[in-house]
Design an enzyme around this catalytic site. Structure first.
Site, short mmCIF file in Angstrom:
data_model
loop_
_atom_site.label_atom_id
_atom_site.label_comp_id
_atom_site.label_asym_id
_atom_site.label_seq_id
_atom_site.Cartn_x
_atom_site.Cartn_y
_atom_site.Cartn_z
N GLY A 138 0.73 0.81 19.02
CA GLY A 138 -0.47 1.01 18.20
C GLY A 138 -1.05 2.41 18.22
N CYS B 31 6.69 -2.28 -11.86
CA CYS B 31 5.83 -2.90 -12.87
C CYS B 31 4.59 -3.52 -12.23
CB CYS B 31 6.62 -3.92 -13.66
SG CYS B 31 7.89 -3.11 -14.60
N GLU B 32 3.76 -2.70 -11.69
CA GLU B 32 2.50 -3.11 -11.07
C GLU B 32 1.52 -1.97 -11.28
OE1 GLU B 32 1.66 -5.81 -9.06
OE2 GLU B 32 3.67 -6.69 -9.12
N PRO C 3 5.52 1.63 21.55
CA PRO C 3 5.15 2.46 20.41
C PRO C 3 6.22 2.38 19.32
CG PRO C 3 5.99 3.83 22.19
CD PRO C 3 6.03 2.42 22.68
N GLY C 4 5.80 2.32 18.08
CA GLY C 4 6.73 2.35 16.96
C GLY C 4 6.38 3.53 16.09
N ARG C 5 5.25 3.37 15.38
CA ARG C 5 4.78 4.38 14.43
C ARG C 5 4.69 5.78 15.05
NH1 ARG C 5 1.02 2.80 10.56
NH2 ARG C 5 0.56 1.03 11.90
N1 LLP Z 1 4.31 -4.25 19.62
C1 LLP Z 1 3.97 -5.33 18.90
C2 LLP Z 1 3.97 -6.64 19.53
C3 LLP Z 1 3.62 -5.18 17.55
O1 LLP Z 1 3.28 -6.26 16.85
C4 LLP Z 1 3.65 -3.89 16.96
C5 LLP Z 1 3.28 -3.72 15.56
C6 LLP Z 1 4.02 -2.80 17.75
C7 LLP Z 1 4.34 -3.03 19.07
C8 LLP Z 1 4.10 -1.40 17.22
O2 LLP Z 1 2.91 -0.87 16.75
P1 LLP Z 1 2.87 0.67 16.32
O3 LLP Z 1 3.03 1.51 17.57
O4 LLP Z 1 3.98 0.92 15.39
O5 LLP Z 1 1.55 0.84 15.68
N2 LLP Z 1 3.41 -2.62 9.04
C9 LLP Z 1 2.15 -2.09 9.49
C10 LLP Z 1 1.93 -2.21 10.93
C11 LLP Z 1 2.11 -3.60 11.46
C12 LLP Z 1 2.50 -3.48 12.84
C13 LLP Z 1 2.77 -4.79 13.43
N3 LLP Z 1 3.07 -4.71 14.80
C14 LLP Z 1 1.93 -0.69 8.94
O6 LLP Z 1 2.71 -0.26 8.10
O7 LLP Z 1 0.96 -0.03 9.28
#
Ligand code: LLP
Length: 433
Positions: A245, A357-358, A287-289
């Site tokens: 997050g 088409c939106e 972390p992902g994003r």
């Molecule tokens: N761990 C869990 C259990 C999660 O559900 C998520 C994100 C993460 C880690 C990674 O979070 P990050 O570090 O990437 O913020 N599609 C949306 C975000 C939904 C994220 C869902 N879970 C977007 O495009 O903003």
């Protein structure tokens, strides 16, 4: 703009590559990912988390950007991964990702996915369903393997972000509710199971966060339950997963260092563990994003331009909501630039719109552009590395764009673009039509 983005000779460069040349060579729309930027973030995580606090782990949230090549990069940095589906497990297996470095999350893991995960031998399953225990036990029995189990709690803490990406508040589909008569029987099942090893607790409170208070509040709640578990079952929480997050820059948000979040969290973890009388748990983050968002940009070619006198100008590009659904879904905001006119003054504001088409298929409202913008120009949108490719769709039967990896002037496909034939390859015509 980040350290891999520069403007030279009127053109936008990304990780040493001329983006206009990339558009020519690979076609558009195309996602471009910078190896250098990904490596930079993984190095920061090493320095600020896993080297600083030995034993801790980073489990990259695959959902942000999942490709076999991305897993190869993560392997190089000894990172673990968080997966949430059979598809992500399949990509990890294809990359030869060490199974014990895989952690399996998800609020409705299918029996077939649990079977896949146990067979592969993943390091941990994060329990997130009230009826999940017998499903995991059945797979463990089938393969005669024990499984480490983390239990995801719903800490009842509301983080401040878009409502669709808040996950830690009480009214959420994620996590096990912290009600004595719901939570403790599940812990008991895990602690007493001959197939399961109770390993610890997990939380994830939301996404794109810039403050630490909600994390700290949630960790306090989590550790309260660690104390209850110790008391009632004499079981130690050996690991705590803080989730992901950590926020990134899309427009002008000020990105925080990982240590801004991690240091106070580790201090609190240690303090609470001491109070409970258990060893300080291993900490894991997901972390992902924050690893991939700013490592990505998307290149498009300008097509039709519609000037509605006295109202506004619409500049259409050859992609849109199919490759970036975040604007329509979360009202996300992006910055963009005309990559082949990168040093021309931006004297006009236009709506950058897609070809889907939106009416809601607008990528950037009031984007500043040079007055000379015209058909054939190349537009780049920034910070599209997370949840762009991974949330892409085939709406209107448009192909999902490919991904090019760039590194210090080199470029190569990481994912090839989908073809029309591939979009319809599974179409069949029932014989009763
Ligand atoms: N761990 C869990 C259990 C999660 O559900 C998520 C994100 C993460 C880690 C990674 O979070 P990050 O570090 O990437 O913020 N599609 C949306 C975000 C939904 C994220 C869902 N879970 C977007 O495009 O903003």
């Amino acid at each position: 703009m980040n350290s891999v983005t520069e403007i030279k000779n009127g053109r936008l460069y990304f990780d040493g590559c001329d983006t206009v040349e990339l558009a020519k060579e690979y076609g558009t729309p195309v996602y471009v990912m910078s190896y250098t930027e990904i490596a930079k973030r993984l190095t920061e995580l090493k320095e600020e988390f896993t080297d600083k606090y030995p034993g801790n782990r980073v489990a990259y949230a695959s959902k942000a950007f999942c490709t076999v090549g991305m897993y190869e990069i993560l392997k190089k940095f000894d990172a673990c991964i968080d997966v949430v589906s059979g598809g992500e497990i399949c990509a990890a297996e294809k990359a030869g990702f060490p199974a014990e470095h895989v952690e399996f999350n998800g609020n409705n893991k299918l029996p077939s996915e649990i079977d896949m995960a146990v067979n592969y031998g993943v390091g941990r399953i994060i329990l997130d369903g009230l009826q999940e225990v017998p499903l995991i036990e059945a797979a463990c029995k089938k393969y005669n393997k024990k499984m480490n189990i983390m239990i995801r709690i719903t800490p009842g803490v509301a983080a401040s972000t878009h409502d669709y990406i808040v996950t830690g508040k009480k009214d959420s589909k994620f996590g096990i509710p912290l009600e004595e008569d719901v939570f403790m029987p599940i812990v008991k099942q895990v602690v007493e199971s001959e197939w399961l090893e109770f390993t610890g607790l997990h939380m994830h409170i939301g996404s794109q966060l810039f403050e630490n208070d909600a994390y700290l509040k949630a960790l306090n709640v989590l550790m309260d339950w660690a104390a209850k578990i110790k008391k009632e079952f004499d079981a130690d929480v050996k690991e705590v997963n803080f989730g992901g997050g950590y926020g990134v820059t899309y427009i002008n948000e000020e990105r925080k260092d990982y240590s801004f979040f991690m240091d106070p969290m580790m201090e609190l973890l240690q303090k609470r563990a001491d109070e409970i009388g258990i060893a300080c748990p291993v900490a894991v983050i997901e972390p992902g994003r924050s690893i991939v968002a700013e490592a990505g940009l998307t290149l498009y070619t300008v097509g039709q331009i519609k000037d509605i006198p006295g109202i506004r100008k619409y500049v259409s590009i050859d992609g849109g909501m199919g490759d970036n659904i975040r604007v329509a879904l979360y009202q996300a905001k992006y910055k963009g630039i005309v990559a082949n006119k990168a040093d021309e003054p931006t004297t006009e504001k236009v709506h950058l719109c897609g070809k889907y088409c939106e009416s809601g298929d607008i990528l950037i409202n009031d984007m500043p552009v040079p007055a000379s913008i015209e058909m054939g120009d190349i537009v780049a949108t920034f910070s599209t590395g997370a949840y762009g490719y991974s949330m892409a769709s085939n709406y209107n039967n448009n192909p999902i764009p490919g991904v090019v990896l760039v590194k210090e002037g080199k470029s190569a496909w990481m994912v090839k673009p989908q073809t029309y034939e591939q979009i319809i390859q599974n179409n069949v015509v029932p014989d009763f039509i």
